[in-house]
Design an enzyme around this catalytic site. Structure first.
Site, PDB file in Angstrom:
ATOM      1  N   GLY A   1       1.769   7.057  -7.385  1.00 50.87           N
ATOM      2  CA  GLY A   1       1.470   5.673  -7.773  1.00 50.87           C
ATOM      3  C   GLY A   1       0.303   5.159  -6.935  1.00 50.87           C
ATOM      4  O   GLY A   1      -0.324   5.921  -6.204  1.00 50.87           O
TER       5      GLY A   1
ATOM      6  N   ASP B   1       2.378  21.609  -1.538  1.00 50.79           N
ATOM      7  CA  ASP B   1       1.161  21.076  -2.162  1.00 50.79           C
ATOM      8  C   ASP B   1       0.051  20.880  -1.119  1.00 50.79           C
ATOM      9  O   ASP B   1      -0.543  19.809  -1.034  1.00 50.79           O
ATOM     10  CB  ASP B   1       1.484  19.770  -2.891  1.00 50.79           C
ATOM     11  CG  ASP B   1       0.434  19.437  -3.943  1.00 50.79           C
ATOM     12  OD1 ASP B   1      -0.344  20.338  -4.325  1.00 50.79           O
ATOM     13  OD2 ASP B   1       0.390  18.278  -4.385  1.00 50.79           O
TER      14      ASP B   1
HETATM   15  N1  LIG Z   1      -1.812   6.946   5.147  1.00 53.33           N
HETATM   16  C1  LIG Z   1      -2.922   6.755   4.459  1.00 53.33           C
HETATM   17  N2  LIG Z   1      -3.994   6.193   5.045  1.00 53.33           N
HETATM   18  C2  LIG Z   1      -5.141   6.006   4.360  1.00 53.33           C
HETATM   19  N3  LIG Z   1      -5.317   6.366   3.065  1.00 53.33           N
HETATM   20  C3  LIG Z   1      -4.283   6.935   2.424  1.00 53.33           C
HETATM   21  C4  LIG Z   1      -3.036   7.149   3.070  1.00 53.33           C
HETATM   22  N4  LIG Z   1      -2.201   7.742   2.192  1.00 53.33           N
HETATM   23  C5  LIG Z   1      -2.899   7.891   1.056  1.00 53.33           C
HETATM   24  N5  LIG Z   1      -4.146   7.403   1.170  1.00 53.33           N
HETATM   25  C6  LIG Z   1      -5.180   7.411   0.140  1.00 53.33           C
HETATM   26  O1  LIG Z   1      -4.628   6.944  -1.069  1.00 53.33           O
HETATM   27  C7  LIG Z   1      -5.071   7.758  -2.164  1.00 53.33           C
HETATM   28  C8  LIG Z   1      -3.882   8.266  -2.966  1.00 53.33           C
HETATM   29  O2  LIG Z   1      -3.094   9.091  -2.122  1.00 53.33           O
HETATM   30  P1  LIG Z   1      -1.832   9.901  -2.642  1.00 53.33           P
HETATM   31  O3  LIG Z   1      -1.332  10.684  -1.485  1.00 53.33           O
HETATM   32  O4  LIG Z   1      -0.899   8.990  -3.330  1.00 53.33           O
HETATM   33  O5  LIG Z   1      -2.402  10.836  -3.761  1.00 53.33           O
HETATM   34  P2  LIG Z   1      -3.334  12.120  -3.661  1.00 53.33           P
HETATM   35  O6  LIG Z   1      -2.885  12.968  -2.512  1.00 53.33           O
HETATM   36  O7  LIG Z   1      -4.776  11.656  -3.646  1.00 53.33           O
HETATM   37  O8  LIG Z   1      -3.049  12.838  -5.029  1.00 53.33           O
HETATM   38  P3  LIG Z   1      -1.713  13.574  -5.482  1.00 53.33           P
HETATM   39  O9  LIG Z   1      -0.623  12.565  -5.471  1.00 53.33           O
HETATM   40  O10 LIG Z   1      -2.034  14.090  -6.833  1.00 53.33           O
HETATM   41  O11 LIG Z   1      -1.457  14.666  -4.483  1.00 53.33           O
HETATM   42  C9  LIG Z   1      -5.932   8.858  -1.577  1.00 53.33           C
HETATM   43  O12 LIG Z   1      -7.279   8.499  -1.748  1.00 53.33           O
HETATM   44  C10 LIG Z   1      -5.619   8.861  -0.129  1.00 53.33           C
HETATM   45  O13 LIG Z   1      -6.724   9.219   0.634  1.00 53.33           O
END
Ligand SMILES: Nc1ncnc2c1ncn2[C@@H]1O[C@H](COP(=O)(O)OP(=O)(O)OP(=O)(O)O)[C@@H](O)[C@H]1O
Length: 424
Positions: free
Chosen positions: A121, A236
């Site tokens: 999300g 993953d």
């Molecule tokens: N702790 C955090 N601090 C800063 N940015 C974050 C953090 N967690 C996630 N993000 C940012 O939010 C976005 C979405 O992250 P999320 O982990 O939900 O998905 P993802 O890893 O990009 O994709 P997927 O869910 O398909 O693996 C990314 O751009 C990520 O860099």
């Protein structure tokens, strides 16, 4: 009063005083005991109490309330975070502060501070009342699987702490509203440094930083595979699941435990991300620690070449090996963004290690412990030969080399202590 009568009277008085004190302390103990039980009972009300399946190695173990998992020396850092954040929250039985939806609504200026979107999300940046900045992952409302992932992550991450993992620092669980709060990683994801934002926000990553990132990630995985109890497979590992803090230290995130299928949606239950998935897993459907090792090998080649695994990285690597006639010229595939600024010896060692990790036969791949050892040697050599110019991150990483994170009783005790503090 004669002497025997005086002695008798003093004796009676002392006996009376001792008796009264004893009675008072018994009463006070009983009252305190009752209070603690009440607090424990009320804190467990706010906790997620269902047992959940986690991706443990070679079995489907169940994490249930009261089961301990490892803490490391890094736990103390997390406890400081939790301590600061807990001021405006209640604390669940797993030790992770629980927040109200309205607090997060305020901290994200009514959810206007989006920083990204993932399978889970949207993710928002939130400014907490305590002054801390956190990343808030909001669970999409249309997926039951996502909800299961949410509950799993809260329970699992409440028990896993390591310097190379993105720590969970809170959660929201209200009717139809589920969120996870993580430490905010101000330098974003590794893939944005390798590809997307080049030229805009970021300089190309130096060779030294690539080495320190590789070792940080390896240590996070080593902890999951060999330090956590029960062991955890990530499933993953990829560059967008590696986040960088303000000092460019890397941390593994997104323990995609029950995430929706990503490779062949609808047709199979294969998990992972195209370009990173262990071919042996694809044929056997059995995911092991060595499947994470395969994905880590791909990540190492990503760092070396600056190429995206979803755009033919491994074919490119295999071609270089096929044309090598015995001795692989890894310099030919190195990222041109490095402008030749790397140590050839270290490049060869890192690429040979990556190649072992992506061996088609999982048994022939090294373990994460062996990988950490090998990368530590490479980092130490880099510091020794080029120390003057190495960035702080590599120096820090090399100092930490050798500090193996192993579960010990004192760390479990410290986590219990933090939990007790929270429940007061
Ligand atoms: N702790 C955090 N601090 C800063 N940015 C974050 C953090 N967690 C996630 N993000 C940012 O939010 C976005 C979405 O992250 P999320 O982990 O939900 O998905 P993802 O890893 O990009 O994709 P997927 O869910 O398909 O693996 C990314 O751009 C990520 O860099």
């Amino acid at each position: 009063m004669n002497w025997p009568t005086l002695t008798f009277t003093i004796g009676i008085c002392i006996g009376f005083v001792v008796g009264v004190s004893l009675a008072l302390s018994i009463v006070s103990c009983v009252i305190r005991g009752r209070k603690r039980t009440d607090i424990e009972r009320s804190s467990s009300h706010s906790a997620v109490t269902i047992p959940v399946q986690v991706q443990v190695v070679d079995s489907n173990s169940t994490l249930s309330e009261g089961q301990e998992s490892p803490r490391t020396s890094e736990w103390s850092n997390t406890s400081i975070w939790l301590e600061r954040l807990r001021r405006n929250s209640s604390v669940s039985a797993c030790g992770i502060p629980k927040y109200f939806y309205k607090d997060i609504q305020k901290a994200t200026s009514n959810f206007t501070t989006i920083i990204g979107n993932g399978a889970f999300g949207p993710v928002y940046k939130a400014q907490m009342d305590t002054g801390e900045t956190v990343a808030v992952k909001v669970l999409g409302t249309n997926s039951r699987q996502g909800e299961q992932e949410f509950l799993t992550e809260v329970l699992l991450l409440g028990r896993l702490h390591h310097k190379s993992l993105v720590d969970l620092v809170g959660y929201v669980a209200e009717r139809g509203k589920h969120m996870l709060l993580y430490i905010y990683m101000s330098n974003g994801s590794l893939d944005s440094h390798l590809y997307a934002d080049l030229g805009k926000n970021h300089k190309p990553l130096s060779w030294d930083l690539r080495l320190s990132i590789a070792l940080d990630v390896a240590r996070g995985l080593e902890y999951l595979h060999h330090g956590a109890s029960p062991p955890v497979v990530h499933r993953d590992i990829k560059s967008c699941n590696i986040l960088l803090d303000q000092s460019m230290r890397a941390k593994v995130t997104d323990f995609g435990l029950s995430r929706p299928e990503m490779i062949k949606p609808r047709t199979s239950n294969v998990r992972g991300t195209f370009g990173y998935v262990d071919p042996e897993y694809l044929s056997t459907r059995t995911f092991t620690k060595k499947s994470d090792v395969y994905s880590f090998g791909v990540l190492l080649f990503e760092l070396i070449t600056g190429r995206n695994p979803q755009q033919g990285l491994m074919e490119y690597v295999k071609l270089a090996v096929m044309e090598s006639e015995g001795k692989v010229g890894w310099e030919e595939i190195v990222d041109p963004q490095l402008n030749g600024k790397y140590d050839v010896h270290n490049l060869h060692d890192m690429a040979s290690l990556a190649f072992k990790c992506v061996n088609e036969v999982s048994k022939s791949r090294p373990s994460m412990c062996e990988i950490v050892q090998e990368l530590s040697q490479i980092c130490k050599r880099q510091i020794k030969d080029h120390g003057g110019t190495s960035p702080a991150a590599l120096k820090e990483v090399s100092i930490e080399v050798g500090q193996t994170e192993i579960q010990d009783f004192s760390s479990i005790e410290s986590s219990k202590m933090v939990r007790r503090l929270h429940s007061r």
